[in-house]
Design a protein around this motif. Structure first.
Motif, PDB file in Angstrom:
ATOM      1  N   SER A   1      57.210  38.521  40.611  1.00 41.67           N
ATOM      2  CA  SER A   1      56.257  39.471  40.043  1.00 41.67           C
ATOM      3  C   SER A   1      54.976  38.764  39.603  1.00 41.67           C
ATOM      4  CB  SER A   1      56.886  40.218  38.861  1.00 41.67           C
ATOM      5  OG  SER A   1      57.423  39.318  37.915  1.00 41.67           O
ATOM      6  N   GLY A   2      55.086  37.561  39.037  1.00 44.86           N
ATOM      7  CA  GLY A   2      53.904  36.839  38.585  1.00 44.86           C
ATOM      8  C   GLY A   2      52.973  36.463  39.722  1.00 44.86           C
ATOM      9  N   LEU A   3      53.526  35.891  40.792  1.00 41.12           N
ATOM     10  CA  LEU A   3      52.703  35.521  41.945  1.00 41.12           C
ATOM     11  C   LEU A   3      52.112  36.759  42.620  1.00 41.12           C
ATOM     12  CD1 LEU A   3      54.768  32.619  43.574  1.00 41.12           C
ATOM     13  CD2 LEU A   3      52.614  32.444  42.323  1.00 41.12           C
ATOM     14  N   SER A   4      52.883  37.844  42.671  1.00 43.62           N
ATOM     15  CA  SER A   4      52.379  39.083  43.280  1.00 43.62           C
ATOM     16  C   SER A   4      51.251  39.679  42.456  1.00 43.62           C
ATOM     17  CB  SER A   4      53.519  40.099  43.422  1.00 43.62           C
ATOM     18  OG  SER A   4      54.543  39.606  44.251  1.00 43.62           O
ATOM     19  N   ILE A   5      51.364  39.608  41.128  1.00 41.56           N
ATOM     20  CA  ILE A   5      50.296  40.108  40.262  1.00 41.56           C
ATOM     21  C   ILE A   5      49.003  39.327  40.501  1.00 41.56           C
ATOM     22  CG2 ILE A   5      49.511  40.159  37.856  1.00 41.56           C
ATOM     23  CD1 ILE A   5      52.332  41.007  37.071  1.00 41.56           C
ATOM     24  N   ILE A   6      49.113  38.010  40.634  1.00 47.97           N
ATOM     25  CA  ILE A   6      47.924  37.195  40.923  1.00 47.97           C
ATOM     26  C   ILE A   6      47.298  37.621  42.247  1.00 47.97           C
ATOM     27  CG2 ILE A   6      47.132  34.873  41.525  1.00 47.97           C
ATOM     28  CD1 ILE A   6      49.132  33.774  39.506  1.00 47.97           C
ATOM     29  N   ALA A   7      48.139  37.788  43.275  1.00 50.03           N
ATOM     30  CA  ALA A   7      47.627  38.159  44.601  1.00 50.03           C
ATOM     31  C   ALA A   7      46.952  39.528  44.571  1.00 50.03           C
ATOM     32  CB  ALA A   7      48.772  38.159  45.615  1.00 50.03           C
ATOM     33  N   PHE A   8      47.607  40.517  43.963  1.00 53.35           N
ATOM     34  CA  PHE A   8      47.025  41.864  43.915  1.00 53.35           C
ATOM     35  C   PHE A   8      45.778  41.894  43.035  1.00 53.35           C
ATOM     36  CE2 PHE A   8      51.257  43.529  45.334  1.00 53.35           C
ATOM     37  CZ  PHE A   8      50.787  44.251  46.424  1.00 53.35           C
ATOM     38  N   SER A   9      45.723  41.081  41.994  1.00 56.50           N
ATOM     39  CA  SER A   9      44.539  41.026  41.135  1.00 56.50           C
ATOM     40  C   SER A   9      43.337  40.476  41.893  1.00 56.50           C
ATOM     41  CB  SER A   9      44.821  40.176  39.892  1.00 56.50           C
ATOM     42  OG  SER A   9      45.856  40.738  39.107  1.00 56.50           O
ATOM     43  N   VAL A  10      43.570  39.399  42.656  1.00 58.95           N
ATOM     44  CA  VAL A  10      42.490  38.831  43.480  1.00 58.95           C
ATOM     45  C   VAL A  10      42.007  39.862  44.494  1.00 58.95           C
ATOM     46  CG1 VAL A  10      41.927  37.061  45.194  1.00 58.95           C
ATOM     47  CG2 VAL A  10      43.293  36.459  43.183  1.00 58.95           C
ATOM     48  N   MET A  11      42.956  40.550  45.132  1.00 52.88           N
ATOM     49  CA  MET A  11      42.580  41.574  46.113  1.00 52.88           C
ATOM     50  C   MET A  11      41.826  42.726  45.465  1.00 52.88           C
ATOM     51  SD  MET A  11      43.568  40.408  48.996  1.00 52.88           S
ATOM     52  CE  MET A  11      43.253  38.799  48.269  1.00 52.88           C
ATOM     53  N   ALA A  12      42.222  43.087  44.227  1.00 53.39           N
ATOM     54  CA  ALA A  12      41.545  44.181  43.529  1.00 53.39           C
ATOM     55  C   ALA A  12      40.075  43.836  43.276  1.00 53.39           C
ATOM     56  CB  ALA A  12      42.257  44.468  42.205  1.00 53.39           C
ATOM     57  N   VAL A  13      39.805  42.599  42.854  1.00 51.43           N
ATOM     58  CA  VAL A  13      38.420  42.170  42.619  1.00 51.43           C
ATOM     59  C   VAL A  13      37.619  42.226  43.918  1.00 51.43           C
ATOM     60  CG1 VAL A  13      36.958  40.233  41.957  1.00 51.43           C
ATOM     61  CG2 VAL A  13      39.031  40.733  40.646  1.00 51.43           C
ATOM     62  N   LEU A  14      38.196  41.722  44.996  1.00 46.91           N
ATOM     63  CA  LEU A  14      37.495  41.726  46.284  1.00 46.91           C
ATOM     64  C   LEU A  14      37.270  43.149  46.789  1.00 46.91           C
ATOM     65  CD1 LEU A  14      39.307  38.743  48.074  1.00 46.91           C
ATOM     66  CD2 LEU A  14      37.038  38.750  47.012  1.00 46.91           C
ATOM     67  N   CYS A  15      38.262  44.021  46.598  1.00 43.47           N
ATOM     68  CA  CYS A  15      38.107  45.420  47.019  1.00 43.47           C
ATOM     69  C   CYS A  15      37.025  46.119  46.212  1.00 43.47           C
ATOM     70  CB  CYS A  15      39.432  46.172  46.863  1.00 43.47           C
ATOM     71  SG  CYS A  15      40.706  45.694  48.034  1.00 43.47           S
ATOM     72  N   GLY A  16      36.946  45.794  44.911  1.00 45.23           N
ATOM     73  CA  GLY A  16      35.902  46.385  44.083  1.00 45.23           C
ATOM     74  C   GLY A  16      34.527  45.937  44.534  1.00 45.23           C
ATOM     75  N   ILE A  17      34.379  44.652  44.861  1.00 43.82           N
ATOM     76  CA  ILE A  17      33.095  44.141  45.348  1.00 43.82           C
ATOM     77  C   ILE A  17      32.700  44.809  46.660  1.00 43.82           C
ATOM     78  CG2 ILE A  17      31.904  42.078  46.215  1.00 43.82           C
ATOM     79  CD1 ILE A  17      33.603  40.432  44.268  1.00 43.82           C
ATOM     80  N   ALA A  18      33.699  45.051  47.510  1.00 49.79           N
ATOM     81  CA  ALA A  18      33.441  45.634  48.835  1.00 49.79           C
ATOM     82  C   ALA A  18      33.411  47.156  48.811  1.00 49.79           C
ATOM     83  CB  ALA A  18      34.509  45.157  49.823  1.00 49.79           C
ATOM     84  N   HIS A  19      33.583  47.763  47.637  1.00 46.41           N
ATOM     85  CA  HIS A  19      33.588  49.224  47.489  1.00 46.41           C
ATOM     86  C   HIS A  19      34.688  49.897  48.311  1.00 46.41           C
ATOM     87  CE1 HIS A  19      29.755  48.639  45.465  1.00 46.41           C
ATOM     88  NE2 HIS A  19      29.280  48.051  46.541  1.00 46.41           N
ATOM     89  N   GLN A  20      35.823  49.226  48.412  1.00 48.10           N
ATOM     90  CA  GLN A  20      36.981  49.789  49.109  1.00 48.10           C
ATOM     91  C   GLN A  20      37.928  50.368  48.053  1.00 48.10           C
ATOM     92  OE1 GLN A  20      37.309  49.911  52.511  1.00 48.10           O
ATOM     93  NE2 GLN A  20      35.235  49.062  52.556  1.00 48.10           N
ATOM     94  N   TYR A  21      37.643  51.613  47.660  1.00 48.59           N
ATOM     95  CA  TYR A  21      38.285  52.163  46.479  1.00 48.59           C
ATOM     96  C   TYR A  21      39.740  52.584  46.725  1.00 48.59           C
ATOM     97  CZ  TYR A  21      33.508  52.071  44.822  1.00 48.59           C
ATOM     98  OH  TYR A  21      32.257  51.650  44.473  1.00 48.59           O
ATOM     99  N   LEU A  22      40.084  52.940  47.941  1.00 52.19           N
ATOM    100  CA  LEU A  22      41.473  53.281  48.233  1.00 52.19           C
ATOM    101  C   LEU A  22      42.357  52.045  48.083  1.00 52.19           C
ATOM    102  CD1 LEU A  22      43.688  55.186  49.145  1.00 52.19           C
ATOM    103  CD2 LEU A  22      43.003  54.783  51.518  1.00 52.19           C
ATOM    104  N   LEU A  23      41.927  50.940  48.674  1.00 54.69           N
ATOM    105  CA  LEU A  23      42.673  49.691  48.523  1.00 54.69           C
ATOM    106  C   LEU A  23      42.659  49.215  47.080  1.00 54.69           C
ATOM    107  CD1 LEU A  23      41.529  47.694  51.690  1.00 54.69           C
ATOM    108  CD2 LEU A  23      43.722  48.818  51.315  1.00 54.69           C
ATOM    109  N   LEU A  24      41.555  49.455  46.390  1.00 49.22           N
ATOM    110  CA  LEU A  24      41.471  49.083  44.976  1.00 49.22           C
ATOM    111  C   LEU A  24      42.518  49.835  44.162  1.00 49.22           C
ATOM    112  CD1 LEU A  24      40.078  47.659  42.605  1.00 49.22           C
ATOM    113  CD2 LEU A  24      38.428  49.554  42.543  1.00 49.22           C
ATOM    114  N   MET A  25      42.693  51.135  44.438  1.00 50.81           N
ATOM    115  CA  MET A  25      43.706  51.921  43.736  1.00 50.81           C
ATOM    116  C   MET A  25      45.102  51.367  43.981  1.00 50.81           C
ATOM    117  SD  MET A  25      42.756  55.976  43.769  1.00 50.81           S
ATOM    118  CE  MET A  25      42.613  56.116  45.532  1.00 50.81           C
ATOM    119  N   VAL A  26      45.367  50.969  45.227  1.00 52.72           N
ATOM    120  CA  VAL A  26      46.679  50.406  45.559  1.00 52.72           C
ATOM    121  C   VAL A  26      46.926  49.120  44.786  1.00 52.72           C
ATOM    122  CG1 VAL A  26      48.049  49.365  47.404  1.00 52.72           C
ATOM    123  CG2 VAL A  26      46.768  51.461  47.850  1.00 52.72           C
ATOM    124  N   CYS A  27      45.918  48.239  44.759  1.00 53.42           N
ATOM    125  CA  CYS A  27      46.075  46.949  44.072  1.00 53.42           C
ATOM    126  C   CYS A  27      46.260  47.130  42.570  1.00 53.42           C
ATOM    127  CB  CYS A  27      44.861  46.064  44.346  1.00 53.42           C
ATOM    128  SG  CYS A  27      44.699  45.543  46.073  1.00 53.42           S
TER     129      CYS A  27
END
Length: 344
Positions: A152-178
């Motif tokens: 869970s800890g490693l997955s949280i790090i991975a999804f958090s990094v992806m959430a930041v990148l999705c927010g920068i790229a304005h990919q809000y559907l993927l952001l919601m998933v992350c």
């Protein structure tokens, strides 16, 4: 033979009675994820009619639905494996079908931005590469579920990094998933690491949760890595995969070791993963968790820095591999010292 869903109960080891540990904690992930993402998505479509008529958004929606089809398939095979057991041949066959849904949806690894000399990849190469990557990542999370809070800890790090990148790229559907996955995984991390203070039993993902998390991570990572050179900097793909380098490198090392020793690559229980080796070197479970989470953050930071300054991606990969190799040398050094009786 029916698989055991709980650790052996009523066993006494070192004068202490073992407690039952539920192995079907991952069953809750998929339905809660659907609720967490589906309701806001439905409200968005209801409130903003233009989203339903935009060709680009409809393409993204179809891609997302194909991913959900594969995710559901992966979730169901995980449930079957946890409940009654599934042969490795049947399991890999079903996983292959599920993995096909991602490249069929259009989310393929189409370019490597010069990594190892590769740029744009032809369809005949990118399609099987994507399927292989999805199956590889999907099966790595379950192998980390032996240490409290590690998966869970490693997955949280991975999804958090992806959430930041999705927010920068304005990919809000993927952001919601992350964001939804970070929220879902947080209670697992808290329960397994600090839950003992409240008398709570530990709760592990099992294959159900591991395959679900791994498949979703693979989809998000591949989708975000495709944005390099457009919404995100060129070479962002290596940043995406950086959050998964520890399980990916570890599974590769374990597989090679088994092949060299003439053992079944898919056999589990040999206690040769990195968390087992760290424990053999003298670290406790909490210390192993902290060390591996810090290593994961180090990989993410290193690769973000490399992409930011425009470092050659092949050189950056060499640095990643060298860092991993150095960590293995250090672990083996302390493991040998402990085996020879030099305990600090």
């Amino acid at each position: 033979m029916k698989k055991e869903l709980l650790d052996e109960s009523e066993l006494v080891r070192d004068g202490k009675r073992k407690r039952n540990v539920p192995r079907l904690g991952g069953v809750s992930l998929f339905p809660i994820l659907i609720i967490s993402v589906g309701l806001p998505l439905a409200c968005t479509f209801f409130l903003y009619d233009q989203y339903t008529t935009s060709s680009e958004n409809m393409d993204g929606f179809v891609q997302f639905m194909l991913m959900l089809t594969g995710l559901t398939t992966m979730y169901l095979v995980g449930v079957m494996d946890d409940l009654v057991g599934v042969s490795i041949t049947s399991k890999l066959s079903i996983e292959f079908v599920a993995a096909l849904m991602i490249p069929l949806s259009g989310a393929r690894i189409e370019h490597l931005d010069g990594l190892l000399g590769f740029y744009h990849l032809p369809l005949w190469f990118s399609f099987p590469l994507t399927v292989a990557a999805v199956m590889y990542v999907s099966n790595t999370i379950s192998m980390l579920d032996d240490v409290d809070g590690l998966a869970s800890g490693l997955s949280i790090i991975a999804f958090s990094v992806m959430a930041v990148l999705c927010g920068i790229a304005h990919q809000y559907l993927l952001l919601m998933v992350c964001v939804a996955m970070v929220g879902l995984l947080g209670p697992f991390l808290f329960r397994n690491v600090l839950g003992w203070r409240f008398g709570w039993r530990k709760l592990f993902f099992g294959d159900t949760g591991g395959l679900t998390i791994g498949y979703l991570l693979a989809y998000v990572v591949i989708s975000v890595s495709r944005m390099g050179g457009d919404e995100l900097p060129m070479g962002v793909g290596i940043v995406c995969f950086a959050a998964l380098l520890i399980p990916m490198f570890d599974v590769f090392r374990v597989s090679i070791t088994r092949l060299v020793n003439g053992r079944n690559v898919f056999k589990s229980g040999d206690h040769n993963h990195i968390h087992h080796r760290l424990m053999a070197a003298g670290l406790g479970a909490r210390q192993v968790l902290v060390v591996l989470l810090l290593m994961s953050l180090e990989y993410v930071g290193l690769n973000i820095w490399g992409v930011w300054i425009g470092l050659d991606l092949s050189l950056l990969l060499v640095v990643d591999v060298a860092t991993w190799g150095l960590s293995q040398v250090v672990i083996m050094y302390y493991k040998k010292r402990r085996e020879l009786g030099y305990v600090a």
